[in-house]
Design a protein around this motif. Structure first.
Motif, mmCIF file in Angstrom:
data_model
loop_
_atom_site.group_PDB
_atom_site.id
_atom_site.type_symbol
_atom_site.label_atom_id
_atom_site.label_comp_id
_atom_site.label_asym_id
_atom_site.label_seq_id
_atom_site.Cartn_x
_atom_site.Cartn_y
_atom_site.Cartn_z
ATOM 1 N N ASN A 63 10.266 16.774 -31.608
ATOM 2 C CA ASN A 63 10.057 16.881 -30.075
ATOM 3 C C ASN A 63 11.185 16.583 -29.071
ATOM 4 O O ASN A 63 10.981 16.982 -28.053
ATOM 5 C CB ASN A 63 9.047 15.243 -30.061
ATOM 6 C CG ASN A 63 7.727 15.547 -30.585
ATOM 7 O OD1 ASN A 63 6.812 16.144 -29.734
ATOM 8 N ND2 ASN A 63 7.693 15.114 -31.859
ATOM 9 N N THR A 71 5.892 11.512 -20.763
ATOM 10 C CA THR A 71 4.890 12.485 -20.805
ATOM 11 C C THR A 71 4.848 13.038 -22.243
ATOM 12 O O THR A 71 5.859 13.140 -22.888
ATOM 13 C CB THR A 71 4.669 13.516 -19.893
ATOM 14 O OG1 THR A 71 6.051 14.410 -19.989
ATOM 15 C CG2 THR A 71 4.765 12.870 -18.358
ATOM 16 N N THR A 72 3.646 13.639 -22.755
ATOM 17 C CA THR A 72 3.771 14.229 -23.898
ATOM 18 C C THR A 72 4.169 15.754 -23.812
ATOM 19 O O THR A 72 4.348 16.226 -22.465
ATOM 20 C CB THR A 72 2.257 14.332 -24.416
ATOM 21 O OG1 THR A 72 1.343 15.151 -23.375
ATOM 22 C CG2 THR A 72 1.546 12.958 -24.458
ATOM 23 N N PRO A 73 4.390 16.599 -24.674
ATOM 24 C CA PRO A 73 4.963 17.798 -24.799
ATOM 25 C C PRO A 73 3.920 18.672 -23.712
ATOM 26 O O PRO A 73 4.613 19.841 -23.125
ATOM 27 C CB PRO A 73 4.820 18.517 -26.174
ATOM 28 C CG PRO A 73 5.006 17.167 -26.867
ATOM 29 C CD PRO A 73 4.354 16.166 -26.190
ATOM 30 N N ASP A 74 2.687 18.386 -23.501
ATOM 31 C CA ASP A 74 1.897 19.331 -22.726
ATOM 32 C C ASP A 74 1.834 18.515 -21.217
ATOM 33 O O ASP A 74 0.826 19.011 -20.418
ATOM 34 C CB ASP A 74 0.439 19.587 -23.391
ATOM 35 C CG ASP A 74 -0.052 18.021 -23.834
ATOM 36 O OD1 ASP A 74 0.498 17.003 -23.683
ATOM 37 O OD2 ASP A 74 -1.280 18.375 -24.288
ATOM 38 N N GLY A 75 2.711 17.535 -20.803
ATOM 39 C CA GLY A 75 2.799 16.968 -19.592
ATOM 40 C C GLY A 75 1.564 15.920 -19.320
ATOM 41 O O GLY A 75 1.637 15.433 -18.356
ATOM 42 N N VAL A 76 0.934 15.410 -20.186
ATOM 43 C CA VAL A 76 0.009 14.300 -20.142
ATOM 44 C C VAL A 76 0.791 13.061 -20.231
ATOM 45 O O VAL A 76 1.844 12.811 -21.045
ATOM 46 C CB VAL A 76 -1.038 14.317 -21.144
ATOM 47 C CG1 VAL A 76 -2.019 13.072 -21.184
ATOM 48 C CG2 VAL A 76 -1.832 15.573 -21.115
ATOM 49 N N GLU A 114 10.268 15.794 -13.263
ATOM 50 C CA GLU A 114 9.257 14.536 -13.275
ATOM 51 C C GLU A 114 9.461 13.747 -11.964
ATOM 52 O O GLU A 114 8.543 13.316 -11.532
ATOM 53 C CB GLU A 114 9.211 13.867 -14.584
ATOM 54 C CG GLU A 114 8.699 14.614 -15.801
ATOM 55 C CD GLU A 114 9.026 13.811 -17.072
ATOM 56 O OE1 GLU A 114 9.739 12.840 -17.231
ATOM 57 O OE2 GLU A 114 8.303 14.459 -18.083
ATOM 58 N N LYS A 163 14.246 17.698 -17.455
ATOM 59 C CA LYS A 163 12.867 17.460 -17.464
ATOM 60 C C LYS A 163 12.729 15.931 -16.779
ATOM 61 O O LYS A 163 11.988 15.789 -16.115
ATOM 62 C CB LYS A 163 12.483 16.865 -19.042
ATOM 63 C CG LYS A 163 11.244 16.097 -19.263
ATOM 64 C CD LYS A 163 10.938 16.032 -20.681
ATOM 65 C CE LYS A 163 9.701 15.534 -21.210
ATOM 66 N NZ LYS A 163 9.639 14.071 -20.808
ATOM 67 N N THR A 206 2.026 9.565 -21.329
ATOM 68 C CA THR A 206 1.990 9.085 -22.985
ATOM 69 C C THR A 206 1.153 7.927 -22.837
ATOM 70 O O THR A 206 0.404 7.875 -24.216
ATOM 71 C CB THR A 206 3.416 8.999 -23.565
ATOM 72 O OG1 THR A 206 4.321 10.018 -23.062
ATOM 73 C CG2 THR A 206 3.366 8.605 -24.893
#
Length: 380
Positions: free
Chosen positions: A62, A116-121, A366, A362, A123
């Motif tokens: 990740n 955030t998770t890899p898909d932008g959500v 954000e 990143k 965590t």
């Protein structure tokens, strides 16, 4: 009329207060005082702190390769004085079910930085929705990314000036921006530590009558497994362990290059966070003096396996404790040194440079998105 007195006896049916269990998780790579400060805050919110540490495999998948191995990270987190339990290989994407429920924790903690998770959500979205999330203060100006950067760039801008030893900025100025394109406050660097922060990390206790006092000194640059193992062994030699932290100028004199990687204030906090350490001397003398031995009523002075360099006057810095029969050499049993950690970074320079760049991009993205959202809300 008889005077009423309040009963101090507890009813046999009185309920015992439920223990508040707090969950924290992370990579904790190149464990530093920012990590320790988050765990300190977490413990203050409850009674029992459970810390989940991600595996090497999950981190590599990740974020890129970790500098410290998972076994090193597990060991160091266990040595931090606010930690009660460590969960090895905890889920990289935590949910209330796979962390809080599984380990009987009431809520989780995380810093104010965006995660955030890899898909932008978000965590911790599910934890927040369930009311089982607490936000803590992020320790600005220190990060694994920054420490790796210092080693890759061989910078010395983080060093403290000799005349600044013992002078702590009470306002904790955090000037992160550098040039027209300010870096992320999470990967940026500042080395301001306040007396308040040091008090938070210190237990504030002096040796009790009859305690055997142990003294050791060194750079203790980068908090690694070798230091943890050595300080544990040093503490075993007595009841109260005093650690002398050498100034940046002294460390640089005998180690050269851009050493120390962490400045004096950063090293003080990192050492104070370890449960084996009772007290520190900030900017300790390189040679052990009578004044130091008398002040702390030192019974034994210990040194590890590392080479001892002579002082500026050409004398052995341990000449006095040796003459007094108070000197002892002990082995940590670990072959990990600060130089070995630096070598790991240099040997994988490209990988870590790419990891640093991606993380910084990143975080900046954000932050910009968060600012845009705030601006839109204010206009509406």
């Amino acid at each position: 009329m008889p005077k009423r007195t309040k009963s101090t006896s507890k009813s046999p049916t009185a309920k015992k207060r439920k223990q508040v269990r707090v969950w924290a998780d992370g990579c904790y790579d190149m464990v530093h005082y920012g990590h320790a400060n988050s765990l300190r805050q977490g413990k203050a919110l409850g009674d029992y702190l459970v810390v989940g540490v991600h595996s090497d495999e999950d981190i590599a998948k990740n974020k890129g390769p970790p500098v410290y191995t998972e076994q090193e990270r597990y060991r160091i987190i266990r040595a931090i004085k606010w930690v009660d339990e460590v969960v090895e290989g905890s889920p990289y994407l935590p949910t209330p079910e796979n962390t809080l429920d599984r380990h009987n924790c009431d809520f989780c903690i995380h810093g104010a930085d965006i995660s955030t998770t890899p898909d932008g959500v978000d965590t911790y979205g599910a934890q927040k929705a369930a009311g089982r999330y607490r936000e803590i203060e992020r320790t600005q100006g220190v990060s694994t990314t920054d420490l790796v950067g210092r080693m890759l760039l061989l910078t010395r801008g983080h060093h403290s000036k000799e005349e600044d030893i013992g002078k702590i900025d009470a306002n904790r100025v955090a000037e992160i921006g550098q040039g027209p394109c300010a870096r992320s406050p999470y990967t940026g660097v500042t080395h301001f530590s306040t007396s308040h922060r040091i008090q938070q990390f210190s237990n504030g206790k002096m040796p009790a009558p009859g305690d055997k006092v142990v003294y050791t000194a060194g750079a203790f640059d980068l908090c690694h497994i070798g230091h943890v193992d050595f300080l544990e062994k040093a503490r075993e030699q007595g009841d109260f362990l005093v650690v002398g932290l050498l100034s940046d100028a002294v460390v640089n004199r005998y180690k050269g290059s851009n050493h120390p990687i962490m400045n004096l204030q950063e090293r003080v906090l990192s050492v104070l966070a370890l449960k084996y350490v009772s007290e520190v001397v900030i900017g300790a003398p390189y040679s052990v003096t009578n004044e130091l031995l008398d002040y702390f009523k030192v019974d034994v002075v210990v040194h590890g396996d590392s080479e001892v360099f002579v002082d500026e006057d050409g004398k052995d810095p341990y000449e006095l404790p040796k003459a007094l029969g108070k000197y002892m050499q002990i082995s940590s049993g670990s072959d990990v040194t600060t130089s070995a950690i630096v070598s790991r970074i240099i040997q994988n320079r490209l990988k870590y440079s790419q990891r640093n760049e991606l993380k910084q991009q990143k975080e900046l993205k954000e932050i910009q998105e968060a600012h845009s959202t705030d601006n839109e809300k204010s206009v509406a």
